[in-house]
Scaffold this motif. Structure first.
Motif, PDB file in Angstrom:
ATOM      1  N   PHE A 280     -60.913  36.684 -54.884  1.00  0.00           N
ATOM      2  CA  PHE A 280     -59.977  37.746 -55.063  1.00  0.00           C
ATOM      3  C   PHE A 280     -60.482  39.201 -55.011  1.00  0.00           C
ATOM      4  CE2 PHE A 280     -57.530  34.023 -57.204  1.00  0.00           C
ATOM      5  CZ  PHE A 280     -56.887  33.799 -56.035  1.00  0.00           C
ATOM      6  N   VAL A 281     -61.594  39.421 -55.734  1.00  0.00           N
ATOM      7  CA  VAL A 281     -62.070  40.842 -55.601  1.00  0.00           C
ATOM      8  C   VAL A 281     -62.675  41.384 -54.402  1.00  0.00           C
ATOM      9  CG1 VAL A 281     -63.914  42.116 -56.728  1.00  0.00           C
ATOM     10  CG2 VAL A 281     -62.648  40.624 -58.343  1.00  0.00           C
ATOM     11  N   GLY A 282     -63.149  40.280 -53.701  1.00  0.00           N
ATOM     12  CA  GLY A 282     -63.629  40.543 -52.394  1.00  0.00           C
ATOM     13  C   GLY A 282     -62.378  41.120 -51.526  1.00  0.00           C
ATOM     14  N   PHE A 283     -61.433  40.338 -51.670  1.00  0.00           N
ATOM     15  CA  PHE A 283     -60.229  40.456 -50.827  1.00  0.00           C
ATOM     16  C   PHE A 283     -59.315  41.731 -51.214  1.00  0.00           C
ATOM     17  CE2 PHE A 283     -55.597  40.063 -50.123  1.00  0.00           C
ATOM     18  CZ  PHE A 283     -55.344  40.214 -48.863  1.00  0.00           C
ATOM     19  N   ILE A 284     -59.215  42.166 -52.522  1.00  0.00           N
ATOM     20  CA  ILE A 284     -58.759  43.201 -52.924  1.00  0.00           C
ATOM     21  C   ILE A 284     -59.411  44.538 -52.516  1.00  0.00           C
ATOM     22  CG2 ILE A 284     -57.880  44.516 -55.072  1.00  0.00           C
ATOM     23  CD1 ILE A 284     -57.514  41.701 -56.486  1.00  0.00           C
ATOM     24  N   GLU A 285     -60.732  44.444 -52.725  1.00  0.00           N
ATOM     25  CA  GLU A 285     -61.595  45.494 -52.201  1.00  0.00           C
ATOM     26  C   GLU A 285     -61.412  45.986 -50.862  1.00  0.00           C
ATOM     27  OE1 GLU A 285     -66.159  47.045 -52.641  1.00  0.00           O
ATOM     28  OE2 GLU A 285     -65.906  44.871 -52.903  1.00  0.00           O
ATOM     29  N   SER A 286     -61.558  44.713 -49.940  1.00  0.00           N
ATOM     30  CA  SER A 286     -61.257  44.915 -48.483  1.00  0.00           C
ATOM     31  C   SER A 286     -59.816  45.429 -48.132  1.00  0.00           C
ATOM     32  CB  SER A 286     -61.552  43.529 -47.769  1.00  0.00           C
ATOM     33  OG  SER A 286     -63.068  43.103 -48.345  1.00  0.00           O
ATOM     34  N   ILE A 287     -58.741  44.786 -48.534  1.00  0.00           N
ATOM     35  CA  ILE A 287     -57.349  45.064 -48.088  1.00  0.00           C
ATOM     36  C   ILE A 287     -56.969  46.647 -48.398  1.00  0.00           C
ATOM     37  CG2 ILE A 287     -56.214  44.439 -50.118  1.00  0.00           C
ATOM     38  CD1 ILE A 287     -55.475  43.775 -46.646  1.00  0.00           C
ATOM     39  N   SER A 288     -57.850  47.239 -49.659  1.00  0.00           N
ATOM     40  CA  SER A 288     -57.727  48.653 -50.016  1.00  0.00           C
ATOM     41  C   SER A 288     -58.198  49.560 -49.162  1.00  0.00           C
ATOM     42  CB  SER A 288     -58.293  48.699 -51.411  1.00  0.00           C
ATOM     43  OG  SER A 288     -57.493  47.752 -52.486  1.00  0.00           O
ATOM     44  N   VAL A 289     -59.272  49.040 -48.793  1.00  0.00           N
ATOM     45  CA  VAL A 289     -59.902  49.993 -47.633  1.00  0.00           C
ATOM     46  C   VAL A 289     -59.338  49.966 -46.333  1.00  0.00           C
ATOM     47  CG1 VAL A 289     -62.111  50.396 -46.272  1.00  0.00           C
ATOM     48  CG2 VAL A 289     -62.254  49.695 -48.956  1.00  0.00           C
ATOM     49  N   ALA A 290     -59.113  48.764 -45.934  1.00  0.00           N
ATOM     50  CA  ALA A 290     -58.304  48.589 -44.714  1.00  0.00           C
ATOM     51  C   ALA A 290     -56.913  49.213 -44.586  1.00  0.00           C
ATOM     52  CB  ALA A 290     -58.200  46.894 -44.420  1.00  0.00           C
ATOM     53  N   LYS A 291     -56.365  49.191 -45.544  1.00  0.00           N
ATOM     54  CA  LYS A 291     -54.912  49.875 -45.487  1.00  0.00           C
ATOM     55  C   LYS A 291     -54.971  51.375 -45.561  1.00  0.00           C
ATOM     56  CE  LYS A 291     -51.994  46.314 -47.460  1.00  0.00           C
ATOM     57  NZ  LYS A 291     -51.285  45.698 -48.446  1.00  0.00           N
ATOM     58  N   ALA A 292     -56.077  51.882 -46.263  1.00  0.00           N
ATOM     59  CA  ALA A 292     -56.147  53.304 -46.475  1.00  0.00           C
ATOM     60  C   ALA A 292     -56.363  53.858 -45.009  1.00  0.00           C
ATOM     61  CB  ALA A 292     -57.277  53.698 -47.244  1.00  0.00           C
ATOM     62  N   VAL A 293     -57.387  53.230 -44.256  1.00  0.00           N
ATOM     63  CA  VAL A 293     -57.431  53.919 -42.824  1.00  0.00           C
ATOM     64  C   VAL A 293     -56.282  53.491 -42.057  1.00  0.00           C
ATOM     65  CG1 VAL A 293     -58.947  53.790 -40.760  1.00  0.00           C
ATOM     66  CG2 VAL A 293     -60.003  53.400 -43.082  1.00  0.00           C
TER      67      VAL A 293
ATOM     68  N   ALA B 258     -67.767  41.382 -47.806  1.00  0.00           N
ATOM     69  CA  ALA B 258     -66.360  41.995 -47.873  1.00  0.00           C
ATOM     70  C   ALA B 258     -66.228  43.179 -47.223  1.00  0.00           C
ATOM     71  CB  ALA B 258     -66.088  42.037 -49.431  1.00  0.00           C
ATOM     72  N   GLY B 259     -65.427  43.972 -47.182  1.00  0.00           N
ATOM     73  CA  GLY B 259     -65.297  45.244 -46.626  1.00  0.00           C
ATOM     74  C   GLY B 259     -65.842  46.267 -47.586  1.00  0.00           C
ATOM     75  N   SER B 260     -66.709  47.232 -46.855  1.00  0.00           N
ATOM     76  CA  SER B 260     -67.114  48.455 -47.583  1.00  0.00           C
ATOM     77  C   SER B 260     -66.404  49.523 -47.483  1.00  0.00           C
ATOM     78  CB  SER B 260     -68.574  48.328 -47.114  1.00  0.00           C
ATOM     79  OG  SER B 260     -69.217  49.764 -47.576  1.00  0.00           O
ATOM     80  N   PHE B 261     -66.286  49.985 -48.705  1.00  0.00           N
ATOM     81  CA  PHE B 261     -65.610  51.697 -48.447  1.00  0.00           C
ATOM     82  C   PHE B 261     -66.275  52.491 -48.027  1.00  0.00           C
ATOM     83  CE2 PHE B 261     -64.233  55.922 -50.069  1.00  0.00           C
ATOM     84  CZ  PHE B 261     -62.798  55.911 -49.745  1.00  0.00           C
ATOM     85  N   SER B 262     -67.511  52.901 -48.463  1.00  0.00           N
ATOM     86  CA  SER B 262     -68.549  54.148 -48.040  1.00  0.00           C
ATOM     87  C   SER B 262     -68.699  53.740 -46.368  1.00  0.00           C
ATOM     88  CB  SER B 262     -69.723  53.749 -48.762  1.00  0.00           C
ATOM     89  OG  SER B 262     -70.396  52.568 -48.556  1.00  0.00           O
ATOM     90  N   ARG B 263     -68.886  52.445 -45.842  1.00  0.00           N
ATOM     91  CA  ARG B 263     -69.367  52.328 -44.425  1.00  0.00           C
ATOM     92  C   ARG B 263     -68.131  52.371 -43.595  1.00  0.00           C
ATOM     93  NH1 ARG B 263     -73.017  48.330 -46.630  1.00  0.00           N
ATOM     94  NH2 ARG B 263     -71.640  46.642 -46.452  1.00  0.00           N
ATOM     95  N   THR B 264     -67.019  52.026 -44.147  1.00  0.00           N
ATOM     96  CA  THR B 264     -65.673  52.132 -43.270  1.00  0.00           C
ATOM     97  C   THR B 264     -65.451  53.711 -43.351  1.00  0.00           C
ATOM     98  OG1 THR B 264     -64.611  50.128 -44.283  1.00  0.00           O
ATOM     99  CG2 THR B 264     -63.270  51.576 -43.515  1.00  0.00           C
ATOM    100  N   ALA B 265     -65.605  54.386 -44.536  1.00  0.00           N
ATOM    101  CA  ALA B 265     -65.370  55.816 -44.193  1.00  0.00           C
ATOM    102  C   ALA B 265     -66.357  56.484 -43.107  1.00  0.00           C
ATOM    103  CB  ALA B 265     -65.668  56.516 -45.722  1.00  0.00           C
ATOM    104  N   VAL B 266     -67.699  56.156 -43.313  1.00  0.00           N
ATOM    105  CA  VAL B 266     -68.454  56.760 -42.397  1.00  0.00           C
ATOM    106  C   VAL B 266     -68.146  56.403 -41.119  1.00  0.00           C
ATOM    107  CG1 VAL B 266     -71.166  56.540 -41.692  1.00  0.00           C
ATOM    108  CG2 VAL B 266     -70.493  56.828 -44.154  1.00  0.00           C
TER     109      VAL B 266
END
Length: 601
Positions: A277-290, A323-331
């Motif tokens: 659940f935490v991995g998905f929430i972290e990932s989906i938050s990052v993905a939706k932001a972009v 999971a998805g990474s916020f920092s690497r997604t941003a970069v």
């Protein structure tokens, strides 16, 4: 994040079973040379950032550093092919590493063959859970972990991660598996044994990363800090005086087969649910932001399936939960990456690193990797979020603090469960005791508004006008009854109770029966109950229950003004209906510039 260089809003959406089963088709079919150059540049930058980070996170997870590189290959490619985000790379973020450590270290000593086997089993279990939820279309259940709960968990995790790296930063020995208070006490006791060389390398790593982030943000601060520290250890022969990574296996990971032990799965399942659940929430938050910036849609259930497949792939390729990474997604986004081809290229570059560059990691000091982790994790501590939670709603602030405290003092699974349970109870309590207020006529606004916000509002001795701001259901119908008993007690001239239902969006059978009892009881005392502003989703269940036959005329008036006008309580000025408000059968009535939408209280 800054805006990317490519806006794909005009790209036609693929259709059919192929596009649904294989989301990569959406960007593969229109891929061109310009995409290739942008994605290659982004992949090169991400690889430079990923290599030291992934090795550091593997160390945080209690694994040999090479496992961080392994987790950045096959899972990354699998998600790139099946995920709906075009910009989010999947790999081993710090939070997943911490959850892996806390989940498995209770069952085996970190770094051992048994421990590694359990980590692979955890990744497989997480993948199966995510895949199953995605296939069943039940991605909505992750919504039950609220933002304050997730924030409290992240803050506690950041503190736990920082404390777990103290032994590498100071070069001291600390026991594993101790509670946070015991660990802090042990750190205090052992601080006099600090290795000055390890501390110097850690401070150098901190300074390098932070200074470069400020003065030259485009330079890979983590890589430069790690490379410089490694060179220092080699040149000054410090490998005997500080802990180093040592021999790193060269070559691709072997096919790993998690041992399907029923008892181990049962022991890991609670932790696997939290990780999933935490991995998905972290990932989906990052993905939706972009995706919001680039104007394309993220499918939550498809994301669950893709993450599930990525974690299953990690289990069979010597990885750990990803999971998805916020920092690497941003970069990746800021550096111009356009599609998931950038992630696939990154994975291939990691393969090249494993095949040809592993000897360079021999003299890499653990203190430098710990500095990389500490700097990355410090960014998770957003103290403004705590103040905002308490300012917005006290219950949200308490949920954040409870999650933080329980996670820190008891454990990560218990923290998530405690925070989610408190948030759910707070929600239930809020709906069981909703805002209920008496309304009066406010001449300046030409509307019926709450007396707490407008104490000067005109009331009527013969009528009690009540607004109930919640869905009527079994838990709050007793509250409405008690509220009315208290409000009616001192009104000797009362003839009418007008229930303004504009805030009621639904009703269940128990509430219908409770409302029928209320109306019958007040009719027996010559007090008529009228329902106004009744929405379609409330009126239809009432009509289906025979309401019109039992209480004829109780819903005849669409608005409160109509009801008071027809029972003769409004004077000529008040009766002129210049602002009757939205019709009750409008599901989502538009806001009117002339009718007050803030009804007070």
């Amino acid at each position: 994040m800054t805006e990317g260089t490519d806006n794909r809003a005009q790209t036609p959406k693929p259709s059919g079973a192929l596009a649904k089963a294989f989301p990569a088709y959406a960007w593969l079919r229109g891929y061109d040379r310009e995409d290739l150059s942008k994605d290659f540049t982004a992949a090169l930058i991400i690889t430079v950032m990923l290599v030291p980070q992934s090795m550091a996170y593997a160390m945080l997870a209690g694994l040999p550093p090479i496992y961080g590189l392994y987790a950045s290959i096959v899972p990354t490619i699998v998600y790139a092919l099946f995920g709906t985000s075009r910009h989010m790379p999947v790999g081993p973020p710090a939070l997943m590493a911490l959850l892996t450590l806390t989940s498995v270290s209770a069952l085996a000593r970190s770094g051992t063959e048994e421990y590694i086997g359990l980590v692979l089993l955890l990744a497989l279990t997480v993948g199966v859970v995510q895949l199953a939820i995605g296939l069943l279309g039940m991605g909505f259940i992750t919504n039950f972990i609220s933002r304050p709960v997730l924030s409290g968990f992240i803050y506690a995790s950041a503190v736990i991660i920082l404390l777990s790296q103290v032994k590498h930063l100071l070069g001291i020995s600390l026991p594993e598996g101790t509670s946070m208070p015991a660990l802090v006490a042990e750190i205090w006791r052992s601080i006099g044994e600090t290795n000055p060389i390890a501390l110097a390398l850690a401070v150098f790593g901190f300074a390098t990363i932070l200074v470069l982030a400020r003065v030259a943000p485009r330079l890979p601060g983590s890589l430069i800090a790690v490379a410089a520290s490694t060179l220092a250890v080699f040149l000054f022969a410090l490998d005997g005086r500080v802990d180093i990574v040592g021999e790193v296996p060269r070559g691709l990971p072997d096919l790993s087969l998690p041992v399907l032990d029923v008892e181990a799965i049962r022991a890991l399942l609670p932790a696997a649910l939290v990780v999933a659940f935490v991995g998905f929430i972290e990932s989906i938050s990052v993905a939706k932001a972009v995706a919001a910036r680039e104007r394309y849609k993220i499918d939550s259930n498809a994301e669950l399936r893709a993450l599930g497949l990525a974690n299953v792939a990690a289990a069979f390729s010597s990885g750990f939960p990803v999971a998805g990474s916020f920092s690497r997604t941003a970069v990746q986004y800021q550096s111009g990456g356009r599609t998931q081809a950038a992630s696939i290229m990154t994975a291939l570059m990691v393969v090249a690193t494993i095949l040809f560059l592993t000897p360079l990691f021999y003299y890499l000091p653990n203190a430098a990797l710990a500095a990389v982790i500490a700097v990355a994790v410090y960014g998770l501590l957003d103290f403004k979020e705590v103040r905002r939670a308490f300012r917005t709603r006290r219950a949200d602030g308490l949920a954040l603090l409870i999650t933080f405290a329980v996670t820190l003092l008891v454990g990560v699974e218990q923290g998530i469960i405690a925070g989610a349970a408190f948030a759910l109870l707070a929600f239930v309590r809020r709906t069981a005791y909703p805002n209920t207020t008496e309304l009066g006529y406010v001449e300046s606004e030409d509307a019926f508004l709450g007396l707490r916000s407008y104490p000067e509002a005109k009331t009527y001795p013969e009528a009690l006008i009540v607004r109930f701001d919640a869905r009527l259901y079994f838990a709050n119908i007793p509250f409405l009854e008690e509220w009315l008993i208290s409000a009616v007690a001192d009104r000797s001239r009362l003839k009418w109770i007008v229930l303004d239902c504009r805030g009621v969006n639904g009703i269940d059978l128990t509430a219908i029966e409770g409302l029928e009892n209320l109306v019958s009881k007040y009719r027996a005392t010559d007090i008529e109950v009228l329902l106004t502003h009744v929405k379609l989703q409330v009126r239809k269940p009432l009509e289906a229950a025979g309401w019109n036959e039992k209480f004829e005329g109780s819903m005849r008036y669409p608005t409160t003004r109509d009801a008071l006008r027809n029972i003769g309580l409004l004077d000529e000025r008040e009766a002129r209906a210049t602002h009757n408000g939205p019709r009750p059968d409008t599901p989502n009535p538009p806001a009117s510039p002339t009718y007050p939408q803030n009804l007070g209280d």
